[in-house]
Each structure stands twice: as C-alpha cells, then as structure tokens.
Scaffold this motif. Structure first.
Motif: not given
Lengths: 142, 580
Positions: B59, B62-63, B66, B90, B93-94, B96-99, B102
């Motif tokens: 986690d 991953q942050q 991002i 996984t 998804g990282v 996508e969360r970072a804009g 993917p």
C-alpha cells in the motif's frame, strides 16, 4: 547492425542468445512454473509473451536473428489454445513461413525451433531451451 | 497532466515514465542487484523516475507511485516484479487512482522468469534483468492509452454442481438479487454431504444441513434447479455466455453472466489387494461412514459384531499418482473413532498413520480420540503396514516409530482404509469450458490467496472440492466466495472487456479479405464505400488472439498492446539492455 555471421564470431565468448515467444495463457505459465521450481537454464534466454502463437509474425523471427539473437524458440500453445481450436495448424504455417524467410536471407533454419509448451510443462521447457542453447553453441563453433 | 492520445501505434511523442523495480522481499532482491538495474535504466529515453522497492505491491509503495505520477506529470509506468498473472490488476488500479490510463502500465516478469530461474547465477540474472526492463520501457514508449469496451451483462449465474459449495453459492447469489441456474448431474441436490450424518467439527448432521439448504433454495424463486443435467457447451462472450445444458436426450440453453463450477470430488478407490482391499473386513473411509451413518447401536459388519478396528491413514494420498495431501481424512478418521466410541466404549481402535494433519479446531478431535482410548501408531513413509486377511479377521503388522520401531501386530475385526479425495473425471466439462487443470488433476485457480475462485477463463469461477481437497466448511466458504466474486461483476450491470484487440490501419488496408477468413469469431468484416472496402474489426467481438495479424500480406493489422512497433522495440531492448 550486427549480421548473424559477425554475431556468430562473438558467440564463442558468451552463451547463445535465445528469444522465446510464449503465450499469456498457456506456455508463459509453464515458463513461470519452471522459475517457481528453480529449474535453471541460461540467463541469455529471454521471453516475449503474446496472447496466442497464431499472432507471431514470421518477420519478427527474421528481425530478431538479424538484430543479434542466435536463436528463436516458439513455445507454442499446441492443442491447448483458449482462442483457436486449430492453433497448432496455424502455428505450423507460421513456422513454415518463417523458415522460408530465413532461407531467403541465408540464415540457417536450425536457429528456429518450435515446440508446444503446456501451462505445466516446466520441465519440458527447461530441457528444450537447454538443448537449444547447446545446439546453438555447437552451430557457432562449427 | 498529459491526456493526449497519440495516434495509433506511433511513438512520436515520447511519454514520461517511471520505472519501479521490486525486490519482492528477497525473492528478487537476493539474486538481482536491483540498485544496479535502476542505475542503468534511469538513463533510458522517457524515464523520469526510477526506483526500487522492497514490495512494489505494498500500500505504501502504491501511494508513492501515485505521488510520483502527480509530481512528475507521468503518462505511465513500468513495474518489474512478479509474473503479470498476479498483479496486473493491482498496478492498473494504481494507474486509475492516479488518473493515468491503466493500459499505460507495463509489467516486466522479473521473478518467475528471472530471479527464481537464475538463483544459480546472480550476475547473469542482473544482466538479464536490465535487458528485460529495457524492453519493458521500449514497449511502454510505444504504448497508447486504451479505453475498455463496455458491455452490459446478464444478471444470471450458472452454477454447475449441486453439492454444498454449489448450493451455498446459489443461495448467496439469489440473496443479492441475481438469478441462478443450478445444474446438478444427480437426480437430487446434496452431493456427498447429503449422505453424511454428523460432521466435524461442530457435530451438525450433513443430511440435516442439506435438507435445510434445499428448503432455502426452494423458497427462492430466482433459483432454477435442473437435475439429471450437465453442461455440454459454452458460446457467446464474457458477461453474456450461452450455456448449453443436456437433460437426458434433450438440450436447452441459458444466457448467463458468470459460471461457477462446483463439481466436487471422487473418493479414492484402492486397487484390489492394496492393504487387503477387496477382502472381507477391509473397507474404505466412505464405506465405513455409510456403515456408521446408516446403523445404530453396536458396530456390526458382515453380520458380526466388531470388537476392534484398525485404521490405515494416507491410502491413495501422498503416493505416486496422488502426491498431494487430502487434508480432511485425518480429521475424518479421528471423528469416526469418536462416533464409534459413543456407540461402543469398549471397542478397541488402532490408528496407523504417517503424519497427522488435524489442523485448527480439528486438533480437539485428535486429542479427544486419544483420551477416549484410541491408540495411535506411526509408520515410516517407506515402511507401510503389511496386511493379511484370514477367515477370522484382519492382521496388520507395523513398525511403530513411537516405540522405537518395534514390530507390532494388530488383530482387527475391521480395517478402515483412510482414503483421500481424487479429482472427478470431468473431461467433457473441462473441454466445453476450457477449464485449467493442475498437475494434481484438480481445477486451478489463478492464485490460491490473491484470486482464489477465479480461473484464467474470464467469467468462469471454481468453488469447493473440484479445486482441491476441502472439508464441508471450507467448501461452503469457497461457494460463498465464488458468489461474492460473481456478484461483484454482475451487480454493476456492465463489464469492461479488454481493449487489447486488433485494429486495422485503414489507409494501408487494400481489402483483400485474408483476415476475414482467419478470424474464428466472425469479428472482422469488409466495409466501405466508393469501391474501396477495408476490413473493420468489432471491438466487442474481437477476443484479442492476434491470429489475423500475421495473415495480413501488408502488415495493416496490429494487436493493441502487442503492435509490430512494440514487439520490434522489445526485441532491440532485449539485446541492448545497456550491456551489449
């Protein structure tokens, strides 16, 4: 660009370089399993994974050998392909076209091999690339 | 942030990339000098950030990814770690969360195909790692953003197998508002559990449990039960599969969004003569359970009251042909001995085992069995007990490791062979659904911990003992897990299809039609006006196999994610890798 002949002279000092075409669903898991079981083969063997063996372009084989690979090994789906029931037949046609292409360019067709590698064929894969590496080394020394 | 979508296949605008090299604890880091890899690939075109990490999938890492993407306005990243089979989603998804799109994530297999393969050659592994990462960066430089194809899904699940796993999955799915077609081979639901009496560890009756589940199924109108039925075919596409079901001589079809396979197991059948099997007084564990479940009072076998019982463990498990441990049988045998002790406290019981695996709460069964008088004798792997049968009973000779290898002879009225589970011969179903089968013959999940009910076939899930030997409780739990996984997809109503499909470069296509004939899915058609027809490919019909790409005489078709440009760039990267 390094020609195959020039590369052959250099091969004496290093292990033959082998490019493997695998497939995401069938042979790549088999190659992964070989790694999980710590089955060793030459680190000069590298893998490009595609969805299906029927997607291998014959000119990629020629390109790889012209660029400096000593051999290309197609780890094919065989009869297990999830996409195509006749994948083995199509793969055989791709192999034949690639062999013709190598002949046209004066490249020894022993530098190209294909074998079906199933998703649990770890031992078979490790053995076959070891044999191929040895055969290519002999070819270079000849 | 760069949101420009570069023209298909062209890598003219060099993207801004990060490269992450995972140590995977020591799985990669013990063999590959990840810092050296970073130092070399840092200077490759497009690379803005290059770092290694103890666990790229954690986690916290991953942050950090991002944060890197935002700070450096990155277009994508390359992550060199385990096999893509594990963490593709996984890392997408990282992104996508970072804009970030993917499909601008490129994974490099540094563990299964490098560090683990070359544990004998760390220097070679490090050189190879540099080449692999270089090829990954080259592939990423020629990658493009792709938008998933959205398809609406059918809110119905086919559950194949009406044992406890399949029944529980059906109930769970109905409870979240999905329709279920429950397909059972036998004349009624229940499977193995429906024939059992008291189950470990809580003493619930299998028959009562199944009776209650049948009532629950009957009370849910969303569940259609087909008995005497088997699935013989599957067509259609992900989210809307057409399943063909044979009932007797007739066939019927259902459209379903997902498929759960819960076909269970077979009991190991010893070969004639194996530990005296086939002789009077020698039975398997399931045969013994039937005797216990269907009778009361003193134990009677072949008309004779049984005064002593011997059990031989690991019959058909951990041997040639069945190398795995069946996990449930030690506990089942210990429990059977307690059922016997309840009925006849004076009956002598001898357990001859190799190793005992009474895990979790089941340890209590083993302790209780010993406390109530069962004897446990341990034999060596290569020195199994010898069985001889005469008219008077069964005589078993064993070298007991717990008494310094002393040779002991046990005389028993009944010998129970504690047999394990074997995979059911479901060749037709495996062929129809293209199910992945493991080396042990059971069906294979993608990952036992991370994706325990999914298979490599999209939309086909597995549950219960078709996957591996499981207890009733474990089968029920995996049935619920499969229901949750199917519902997570179908309750959204739409599913995303992989956009890594084939595309035609219109300007180059001369409409020869070779690709139309090569596509087994009918996804390619010739269309156009003014007498210039070009091939067009249906994005939802294309499965992304790429079989059309080599047949195009002029190279006008590319498979997204595996374009001609990308593969050639990878080939060059695999040779260069800064170490040529």
């Amino acid at each position: 660009m390094t020609t195959v002949q020039e590369a052959g002279a250099a091969v004496a000092e290093r292990q033959p370089r082998v490019l493997v075409f695998s497939t995401n669903g069938i042979s790549d898991p088999g190659i992964d399993l070989a790694g999980s079981l710590h089955m060793h083969y030459s680190p000069e063997v590298v893998v490009v994974s595609l969805p299906c063996t029927s997607a291998v372009r014959p000119d990629w084989v020629l390109f790889a050998l012209e660029q400096g690979f000593d051999g290309v090994f197609i780890a094919s789906d065989g009869d297990e392909c999830a996409y195509l029931s006749d994948c083995a037949r199509r793969s055989a046609r791709i192999l034949a076209r690639a062999q013709d292409l190598l002949a046209e360019h004066g490249i020894d067709d022993r530098r190209l091999r294909m074998a079906a590698i199933c998703s649990v064929c770890a031992e078979s894969f490790a053995r076959q690339v070891r044999e191929f590496t040895a055969a290519l080394a002999t070819l270079a020394a000849a | 942030m760069s949101a420009t979508r570069s023209p298909e296949g062209s890598g003219t605008n060099e993207p801004r990339l990060a490269v992450y090299v995972c140590q995977c604890g020591g799985n990669i880091g013990d063999y590959i000098d990840t810092q050296h890899v970073i130092d070399v690939v840092r200077d490759l075109p497009g690379v803005q950030v290059a770092r290694d990490a103890m666990f790229t999938c954690s986690d916290s890492n991953q942050q950090e990814m991002i944060d890197d993407i935002a700070r450096e306005s990155l277009d994508g990243f390359v992550v060199a770690c385990c096999s893509p089979k594990l963490h593709t989603f996984t890392f997408r998804g990282v992104a996508e969360r970072a804009g970030v799109n993917p499909y601008r994530v490129t994974q490099v297999n540094l563990r299964e195909q490098c560090s683990w393969t070359h544990t004998d050659d760390p220097a070679g592994a490090t050189r190879k790692a540099i080449r692999l990462v270089t090829a990954g960066v080259a592939r990423a430089c020629h990658g493009t953003a792709l938008e998933p194809v959205q398809v609406s899904t059918t809110p119905c699940v086919a559950v194949i197998g009406g044992g406890v796993a399949g029944m529980r999955a059906a109930i769970g799915l109905a409870d979240v508002g999905l329709d279920v077609c429950l397909v059972e081979l036998e004349a009624e639901l229940g499977g193995w559990t429906g024939r059992f009496g008291e189950l470990f560890p809580r003493g619930v009756s299998g028959r009562a449990l199944v009776r209650r589940m049948r009532q629950e199924i009957a009370s849910r109108p969303g569940i259609e039960v087909l008995t005497g039925a088997r699935v013989v075919g599957k067509s259609g596409t992900y989210g809307n599969y057409r399943v063909t079901i044979a009932i007797g001589d007739a066939t019927t079809e259902r459209t379903v969004g997902q498929i759960v396979v819960a076909t269970g197991f077979d009991a190991y059948e010893p070969v004639a003569g194996e530990f005296g099997y086939g002789s009077p007084g020698v039975v398997t564990l399931p045969e013994f359970r039937r005797l216990l479940d269907e009778t009361d009072g003193p134990i009677v076998h072949d008309g004779r009251t049984v005064r002593s019982i011997a059990y031989i463990y690991c019959v058909g498990s951990r041997t040639d042909g069945h190398a795995y441990c069946s996990r449930y049988c030690c506990s089942a045998a210990a429990q059977a001995s307690l059922l016997v002790a309840d009925r006849d406290p004076d009956l002598q019981q001898y357990h001859l085992y190799r190793d005992l695996r009474t895990y979790g709460r089941n340890e209590v069964l083993f302790g209780e069995s010993r406390r109530r008088g069962s004897y446990y004798l341990r034999f060596a792997d290569d020195d199994p007990p010898q069985v001889s049968v005469d008219g008077e009973g069964v005589s078993i000779t064993v070298h007991d490791l717990l008494t310094a290898g002393a040779e002991l002879t046990v005389a028993a009225d009944l010998l129970v062979l504690v047999t394990g589970m074997v995979p059911r011969p479901e060749d037709d179903l495996i062929a129809a659904l293209k199910l992945p089968v493991g080396r042990d013959g059971f069906l294979n999940e993608i990952h036992p911990k991370l994706r325990p009910v999914e298979t490599v076939v999209d939309g086909v899930l597995i549950a219960g003992a078709c996957q591996a030997p499981k207890t009733v409780a474990e089968s029920v739990a995996s049935g619920m897990a499969a229901a949750a996984q199917a519902a997570a997809v179908l309750k959204r109503g739409v599913a995303s299809l992989d956009p890594q499909v084939a595309i035609v470069h219109d300007a180059a296509c001369d409409g020869c039609g070779e690709c139309v004939a090569a596509c087994p899915f009918g996804a390619i058609a010739l269309a156009g006006s003014d007498g210039h027809a070009v091939a067009t490919i249906s994005a939802s019909g294309c499965k992304g196999c790429g079989a059309c790409t080599p047949v195009c005489p002029i190279g006008a078709i590319d498979l997204q994610g595996y374009t001609d440009e990308q593969v050639r760039a990878m080939i060059v990267g695999l040779l260069d890798g800064g170490v040529r």
